[in-house]
Design an enzyme around this catalytic site. Structure first.
Site, PDB file in Angstrom:
ATOM      1  N   GLU A  65     -17.545  -9.363  -2.817  1.00  0.00           N
ATOM      2  CA  GLU A  65     -18.208  -8.933  -4.691  1.00  0.00           C
ATOM      3  C   GLU A  65     -16.923  -9.368  -5.880  1.00  0.00           C
ATOM      4  O   GLU A  65     -15.874  -9.143  -5.396  1.00  0.00           O
ATOM      5  CB  GLU A  65     -18.923  -8.156  -4.408  1.00  0.00           C
TER       6      GLU A  65
ATOM      7  N   CYS B 138     -24.289  -5.183 -10.199  1.00  0.00           N
ATOM      8  CA  CYS B 138     -23.152  -5.091  -8.691  1.00  0.00           C
ATOM      9  C   CYS B 138     -25.023  -6.061  -8.325  1.00  0.00           C
ATOM     10  O   CYS B 138     -25.291  -5.973  -6.833  1.00  0.00           O
ATOM     11  CB  CYS B 138     -23.575  -3.835  -8.193  1.00  0.00           C
TER      12      CYS B 138
ATOM     13  N   GLU C 256     -24.027   4.531  -4.264  1.00  0.00           N
ATOM     14  CA  GLU C 256     -24.379   3.255  -4.944  1.00  0.00           C
ATOM     15  C   GLU C 256     -23.425   2.167  -5.341  1.00  0.00           C
ATOM     16  O   GLU C 256     -22.497   2.351  -6.346  1.00  0.00           O
ATOM     17  CB  GLU C 256     -24.944   3.442  -6.214  1.00  0.00           C
TER      18      GLU C 256
ATOM     19  N   LYS D 212     -17.637  12.418 -14.626  1.00  0.00           N
ATOM     20  CA  LYS D 212     -16.124  12.321 -14.844  1.00  0.00           C
ATOM     21  C   LYS D 212     -16.394  10.484 -14.892  1.00  0.00           C
ATOM     22  O   LYS D 212     -17.202   9.767 -13.476  1.00  0.00           O
ATOM     23  CB  LYS D 212     -15.753  12.147 -13.602  1.00  0.00           C
TER      24      LYS D 212
END
Length: 489
Positions: free
Chosen positions: A393, A294, A260, A184
């Site tokens: 972030e 990331c 992750e 997905k």
């Protein structure tokens, strides 16, 4: 757009068949121009249920999980057919993901395709059984064998920033281990996943149902995949916030979960390093792909006495990296993926100003770009490690420079974060470097510019940066169960 994308849009791949979406189609947008590129199949909940059923049947009723030679052959076929369509895939990646052309020669395209060779080799060469020998217990002698087997049906939920790298880093090891997969992908980059469907169905020997690709504009289908009891494992890459939701949903069936997640990684510059070179390198990396990675180092920790020199060097580098057309060979900083993501970055820049930060370079939309979701590479100074932009972030081309007071303080600052995904250390004294490496709690560390990305290198994080490892043998073994078999000696 090209030969891989039908005029009516890309289809779903379910049970070996290419089918339209039950909810019609949805548009995919070029983030550099804001124009509609075309359409992808918009799957319904019924489509997702069918994909899960197909994967379950393929795992339970075919020899896929017990035939490593077949798995290796199919993975190499997929590698080869992707290589044959490399230029079409490159064009799709640049247009849909906004990936700079330069990155498609590495982790945005060619690297992940080549990495399928590593997965195929593991399928052939991995030690699937280990003999523990014979032991006596209460007068009974038993011979024991450890066998590694596939987990079963894997649900793979992937983001938009490095679509090929993350899609293939999940598909390759999961399939090599003998699992079946429902992929997905993110709604922002459906084509990067969907174009695999016809290539798999028409040019490889994967049995029907082993790979299923379900594109959708509905984020709820991801939750459906996680919650379904027929799915044995979820592998998810994305934000920490969404990762928490995945973990909660997966807990209902106690299915294995790989996560992750986010990062706020620190580049630590020691006082014996070349301050200007370290600052310039870190500034360059934070502008790559508009900072949408990331593992990028977005906090630059420098000795207090060298703070101004570091700011000058980083600012000089960022001024030369103007946001531009990702299709141009010299572009480093392309667009953000969407208007939503640009608004998020702009909000963080406003927060930085409100908290007393100085915008040394950038800080807004480039004046020469009337269209596209661009943000200038930005350098923020004057804040400490507790500032919002030093803790959260941002996922944009934004670097924050923070002063430290020696090696121990640098380690403390690097660890004063909910994340622990990546980082770097710059210096000349090997003993001091090793002390910092040992002290920083993070999953990957670069020393003086060393590159850690490769198919055989495990990737993942500490703390809220995730659970488990992707890639390498460690990543492959995430997709395996351990069975102990004892027989009378």
């Amino acid at each position: 757009m090209n030969g891989l994308v039908p005029a009516e849009g890309t289809p779903l791949l379910i049970g070996g068949k290419l089918i339209p979406g039950g909810s019609g189609v949805f548009a995919t947008i070029n983030p550099a121009t804001e124009e509609v590129l075309g359409y992808a199949a918009d799957a319904s909940a019924a489509d997702m249920a069918a994909a899960i059923a197909a994967a379950r049947t393929a795992f339970d009723e075919t020899e896929w999980s017990r035939d490593p030679a077949l798995r290796a052959r199919c993975l190499r076929q997929l590698r080869d057919v992707l290589g044959e369509h490399l230029e079409d895939l490159r064009a799709i990646t640049i247009a849909e993901a906004g990936a700079p052309l330069m990155l498609t020669s590495g982790p945005q395209l060619e690297g992940p395709i080549a990495d399928l060779s590593y997965a195929a080799d593991l399928a052939e060469n991995y030690t699937w059984e280990t003999d523990l020998g014979t032991r006596d217990l209460m007068g009974v002698a038993s011979h024991r064998v450890i066998r590694r087997e596939a987990v079963g049906v894997v649900g793979a939920i992937t983001p938009w920033n490095f679509p090929h790298q993350i899609n293939l880093a999940k598909l390759g090891p999961a399939l090599a281990a003998g699992n079946t997969v429902v992929l997905k992908p993110a709604p922002d980059t459906p084509w990067c996943a969907a174009v695999l469907g016809p290539l798999i169905a028409e040019h490889t020997d994967f049995p029907a149902g082993v790979i299923n690709i379900v594109t959708s504009s509905d984020h709820g289908l991801g939750a459906q995949l996680v919650q379904d009891p027929r799915v044995d494992m979820i592998t998810f890459t994305g934000s920490t916030r969404t990762g928490r939701s995945v973990l909660v949903d997966a807990s209902a069936t106690l299915k294995r979960t790989f996560l992750e997640l986010g990062g706020k990684s620190a580049a630590i510059v020691l006082d014996d390093a070349d301050i200007a070179a370290a600052a310039a390198y870190t500034a360059f990396t934070v502008a790559v792909h508009a900072g949408q990675g990331c593992a990028l180092t977005t906090r630059l920790l420098v000795p207090r006495e060298s703070y101004d020199a570091a700011v000058t060097a980083a600012a000089g580098t960022l001024r030369g990296l103007a946001a531009g057309d990702p299709a141009q060979a010299g572009t480093v900083c392309g667009p953000l993926i969407s208007e939503r993501q640009r608004a998020r970055v702009e909000r963080y820049l406003e927060i930085a100003r409100d908290e007393g930060g100085r915008i040394e370079v950038g800080g807004g939309r480039p004046a020469d770009r009337e269209r596209g979701f661009f943000i200038e590479p930005t350098l923020i100074s004057g804040l400490d490690n507790t500032a919002t932009v030093a803790q959260e972030e941002i996922f944009g081309p934004v670097l924050v420079v923070i002063a430290h007071d020696g090696d121990d303080d640098a380690i403390r600052l690097a660890n004063a974060s909910p994340y622990g995904l990546s980082g770097s250390v710059w210096g000349t004294d090997p003993d001091r470097i090793e002390r910092v490496v040992a002290g920083v709690r993070t999953g990957t560390l670069s020393v003086n510019g060393g590159l850690w990305y490769h198919a055989d290198a495990p990737f993942g994080g500490y703390k809220q940066s995730g659970i488990g490892r992707e890639m390498g043998v460690a990543g492959f073994e995430e997709y395996l169960e351990t069975k102990l078999i004892a027989t009378p000696a």
